[in-house]
Design a protein around this motif. Structure first.
Motif, PDB file in Angstrom:
ATOM      1  N   ASP A 203      -6.943 -96.231  11.338  1.00  0.00           N
ATOM      2  CA  ASP A 203      -6.345 -96.557  12.624  1.00  0.00           C
ATOM      3  C   ASP A 203      -5.274 -97.642  12.511  1.00  0.00           C
ATOM      4  N   ARG A 204      -5.066 -98.201  11.316  1.00  0.00           N
ATOM      5  CA  ARG A 204      -4.099 -99.289  11.150  1.00  0.00           C
ATOM      6  C   ARG A 204      -2.989 -98.963  10.149  1.00  0.00           C
ATOM      7  N   VAL A 205      -3.138 -97.906   9.406  1.00  0.00           N
ATOM      8  CA  VAL A 205      -2.106 -97.479   8.457  1.00  0.00           C
ATOM      9  C   VAL A 205      -1.752 -96.027   8.759  1.00  0.00           C
ATOM     10  N   ARG A 206      -0.560 -95.814   9.297  1.00  0.00           N
ATOM     11  CA  ARG A 206      -0.108 -94.465   9.649  1.00  0.00           C
ATOM     12  C   ARG A 206       0.928 -94.001   8.641  1.00  0.00           C
ATOM     13  N   LEU A 207       0.694 -92.842   8.052  1.00  0.00           N
ATOM     14  CA  LEU A 207       1.634 -92.231   7.113  1.00  0.00           C
ATOM     15  C   LEU A 207       2.339 -91.091   7.827  1.00  0.00           C
ATOM     16  N   LEU A 208       3.633 -91.267   8.067  1.00  0.00           N
ATOM     17  CA  LEU A 208       4.393 -90.311   8.882  1.00  0.00           C
ATOM     18  C   LEU A 208       4.969 -89.162   8.071  1.00  0.00           C
ATOM     19  N   GLY A 209       4.987 -89.298   6.740  1.00  0.00           N
ATOM     20  CA  GLY A 209       5.596 -88.248   5.921  1.00  0.00           C
ATOM     21  C   GLY A 209       7.111 -88.346   5.943  1.00  0.00           C
ATOM     22  N   ALA A 210       7.763 -87.280   5.486  1.00  0.00           N
ATOM     23  CA  ALA A 210       9.227 -87.257   5.418  1.00  0.00           C
ATOM     24  C   ALA A 210       9.833 -87.330   6.817  1.00  0.00           C
ATOM     25  N   LEU A 211      10.911 -88.099   6.940  1.00  0.00           N
ATOM     26  CA  LEU A 211      11.584 -88.285   8.223  1.00  0.00           C
ATOM     27  C   LEU A 211      13.002 -87.740   8.157  1.00  0.00           C
ATOM     28  N   ASP A 212      13.436 -87.059   9.204  1.00  0.00           N
ATOM     29  CA  ASP A 212      14.851 -86.756   9.358  1.00  0.00           C
ATOM     30  C   ASP A 212      15.591 -88.051   9.669  1.00  0.00           C
ATOM     31  N   HIS A 213      16.867 -88.100   9.261  1.00  0.00           N
ATOM     32  CA  HIS A 213      17.623 -89.334   9.474  1.00  0.00           C
ATOM     33  C   HIS A 213      17.733 -89.683  10.951  1.00  0.00           C
ATOM     34  N   LYS A 214      17.790 -88.682  11.799  1.00  0.00           N
ATOM     35  CA  LYS A 214      17.905 -88.929  13.235  1.00  0.00           C
ATOM     36  C   LYS A 214      16.638 -89.556  13.808  1.00  0.00           C
ATOM     37  N   ASP A 215      15.514 -89.453  13.087  1.00  0.00           N
ATOM     38  CA  ASP A 215      14.249 -89.993  13.586  1.00  0.00           C
ATOM     39  C   ASP A 215      13.948 -91.389  13.056  1.00  0.00           C
ATOM     40  N   VAL A 216      14.750 -91.891  12.113  1.00  0.00           N
ATOM     41  CA  VAL A 216      14.446 -93.179  11.488  1.00  0.00           C
ATOM     42  C   VAL A 216      14.496 -94.303  12.510  1.00  0.00           C
ATOM     43  N   ARG A 217      15.492 -94.288  13.363  1.00  0.00           N
ATOM     44  CA  ARG A 217      15.615 -95.362  14.357  1.00  0.00           C
ATOM     45  C   ARG A 217      14.414 -95.394  15.290  1.00  0.00           C
ATOM     46  N   ASP A 218      13.912 -94.219  15.684  1.00  0.00           N
ATOM     47  CA  ASP A 218      12.751 -94.172  16.582  1.00  0.00           C
ATOM     48  C   ASP A 218      11.510 -94.767  15.927  1.00  0.00           C
ATOM     49  N   VAL A 219      11.426 -94.716  14.610  1.00  0.00           N
ATOM     50  CA  VAL A 219      10.315 -95.344  13.895  1.00  0.00           C
ATOM     51  C   VAL A 219      10.546 -96.848  13.777  1.00  0.00           C
ATOM     52  N   LEU A 220      11.764 -97.254  13.434  1.00  0.00           N
ATOM     53  CA  LEU A 220      12.054 -98.670  13.222  1.00  0.00           C
ATOM     54  C   LEU A 220      11.802 -99.505  14.476  1.00  0.00           C
ATOM     55  N   VAL A 221      12.201 -99.004  15.643  1.00  0.00           N
ATOM     56  CA  VAL A 221      12.098 -99.823  16.858  1.00  0.00           C
ATOM     57  C   VAL A 221      10.655-100.032  17.300  1.00  0.00           C
ATOM     58  N   GLN A 222       9.707 -99.331  16.682  1.00  0.00           N
ATOM     59  CA  GLN A 222       8.297 -99.552  17.014  1.00  0.00           C
ATOM     60  C   GLN A 222       7.727-100.771  16.295  1.00  0.00           C
ATOM     61  N   GLY A 223       8.478-101.337  15.349  1.00  0.00           N
ATOM     62  CA  GLY A 223       7.961-102.416  14.529  1.00  0.00           C
ATOM     63  C   GLY A 223       8.511-103.782  14.888  1.00  0.00           C
TER      64      GLY A 223
END
Length: 488
Positions: A286-306
């Motif tokens: 519940d504390r380590v999420r592995l998202l797998g391969a990301l499309d470049h368009k999705d990288v920003r949506d991951v970064l802003v969660q941190g």
């Protein structure tokens, strides 16, 4: 054998070669800069994802904006074969070449010549720009382009050692490839020093032009962050040189100390199993999420969660990921390796030694700043980062490199053989000098079987003679004038 003449009919005029009188002049102004026809070559391009792929695409788009013609040559990816068109008429040749390892093609130095010659002649290329020391296709393209009398540029995106067998072999290949390449570009001063030493190059033939990010694609959004947890984001290929073993050591230590800490990890690779084992062993699902391969368009949506961006690389010439993280307003914690200390100002990055202990200390200091409210404002960080690296600035500086090499003489075969033998050692130099002779003879055979003037010239999708742009202009001019237009 005298100096070989290049095909001037296919070249844009150059101030050094033809004088300013050959360039069109604006009324009362300086002569316009010559336009080049550039072929970017690398094994690494979309749909594969990574820093080299992004660099080639973004640089190509900015060069298209400046009026140059750009085409890209790479190997086929699955069903993606033949010619594809991307934004703004960027043409990509997906060549039917066999992939050997890690998306790099197998090479015999000769099998790619018929395909690359066809591309270079069809597109009337004047500058061949190859990318990445790991790309066999890039080395082949430079070798063949010099045989065809074209000017060449090489961009090195990586750092190499000097001791292990892999590095020794790669460095010898790089020495052979770059000894008669017109100009070399590195992405950091550390990378320049590394390349000059590895390839025994004179420093004046090597320029430093950093990578960049598109600030409009990486904007902060603090509302996306978890309200009660502190999130550490990692976006990286999960391979050894990215320090994934270090990451596997950091996670259980910090999760035990900080119950509100979680990790969000994007990327794929052979080291994913290390992170899965850590997550399973310490029950951190519940504390380590592995998202797998990301499309470049999705990288920003991951970064802003941190709240914090972590980079654990063991070697890096220029880390675009930390610039993207900072552009999204995250605190950045990174290893102090390679060219990373050159990338961001001290106030925007916490640098650590590549050890679990040092990285844990750096992360804990960032966590403490986040908890007490002393972390920098995301919007302020974004405003600062957006002025540091822009692709238009990279394109301006690369354009100057093209202008510089356009006037340089390409070595004739006899001088090239002498350069290889004198620069690359008695054994390797003689072997590759023989390869250069065979390559030249093979080119003569191909020209006899299919002369250059028989190969159809491709319709330009970009550049000063772009058919797409001309058709769009003609279509716009043919549109009927309405009453609203007359009133306006």
């Amino acid at each position: 054998m005298g100096p070989r003449k290049t095909a001037r009919s296919a070249r844009a005029p150059s101030s050094k070669a033809d004088g300013d009188s050959a360039r069109p002049r604006t009324a009362g102004g300086p002569p316009e800069r010559a336009k080049h026809c550039i072929c970017m070559v690398s094994d690494f391009f979309y749909p594969n994802m990574g820093g080299v792929e992004s660099h080639i695409y973004q640089l190509s788009q900015c060069l298209l904006e400046k009026g140059h013609k750009v085409v890209i040559a790479t190997h086929a990816y699955g069903d993606r074969r033949g010619i594809r068109y991307l934004t703004n008429g960027l043409k990509v040749y997906y060549l039917p070449l066999q992939v050997m390892y890690n998306q790099s093609t197998a090479t015999t130095c000769f099998h790619s010549l018929p395909l690359l010659r066809c591309v270079l002649v069809r597109e009337r290329v004047t500058v061949v720009h190859a990318h990445s020391s790991f790309s066999a296709l890039a080395h082949d393209a430079l070798f063949h382009a010099k045989t065809m009398g074209l000017n060449t540029v090489f961009t090195d995106h990586s750092l190499f050692g000097f001791a292990d067998v892999s590095s020794v072999l790669t460095n010898k290949l790089l020495t052979v490839t770059l000894c008669d390449t017109s100009h070399v570009v590195c992405v950091s001063y550390t990378s320049k020093e590394n390349t000059v030493l590895r390839a025994a190059l004179p420093p004046e033939r090597v320029s430093v032009i950093p990578n960049a990010v598109d600030p409009e694609q990486f904007t902060p959004d603090p509302a996306r962050r978890h309200p009660t947890r502190i999130t550490v984001v990692v976006v990286s290929r999960l391979v050894y040189r990215k320090g994934i073993d270090l990451l596997g050591g950091i996670i259980p230590v910090l999760c035990a100390k900080h119950p509100d800490l979680c990790f969000l990890i994007g990327g794929e690779g052979p080291k994913r199993i290390v992170l899965e084992e850590v997550r399973e062993k310490y029950q951190l699902h519940d504390r380590v999420r592995l998202l797998g391969a990301l499309d470049h368009k999705d990288v920003r949506d991951v970064l802003v969660q941190g709240h914090i961006f972590l980079n654990t690389s063991l070697t890096e010439a220029f880390c675009m990921a930390i610039v993207e993280g900072a552009s999204c307003g995250l605190q950045v914690v990174s290893t102090r390796v390679g060219g990373i200390p050159e990338v961001l100002p001290d106030e925007l990055v916490t640098l650590c030694e590549p050890t679990v202990r040092s990285l844990c200390e750096g992360l804990e200091s960032a966590i403490a700043r986040q908890r007490c409210g002393h972390a920098p404002c995301p919007e302020a960080v974004h405003r600062q980062v957006r002025t540091l690296y822009t692709w238009r600035n990279v394109a301006d500086r690369t354009e100057k490199v093209y202008d510089r090499v356009a006037g340089q003489e390409v070595l004739s075969l006899d001088r090239r053989v002498m350069r290889l033998r004198s620069h690359c050692g008695a054994v390797a130099g003689s072997v590759f000098a023989l390869f250069a002779v065979f390559d030249f003879l093979f080119l003569l055979l191909l020209r006899w079987l299919l002369p250059d003037d028989v190969i159809d010239v491709a319709v330009d999708a970009s550049g000063p003679h772009s058919r797409w742009r001309r058709d769009a202009t003609e279509k716009r001019n043919k549109q009927p004038i309405t009453a609203a237009d007359i009133h306006h």
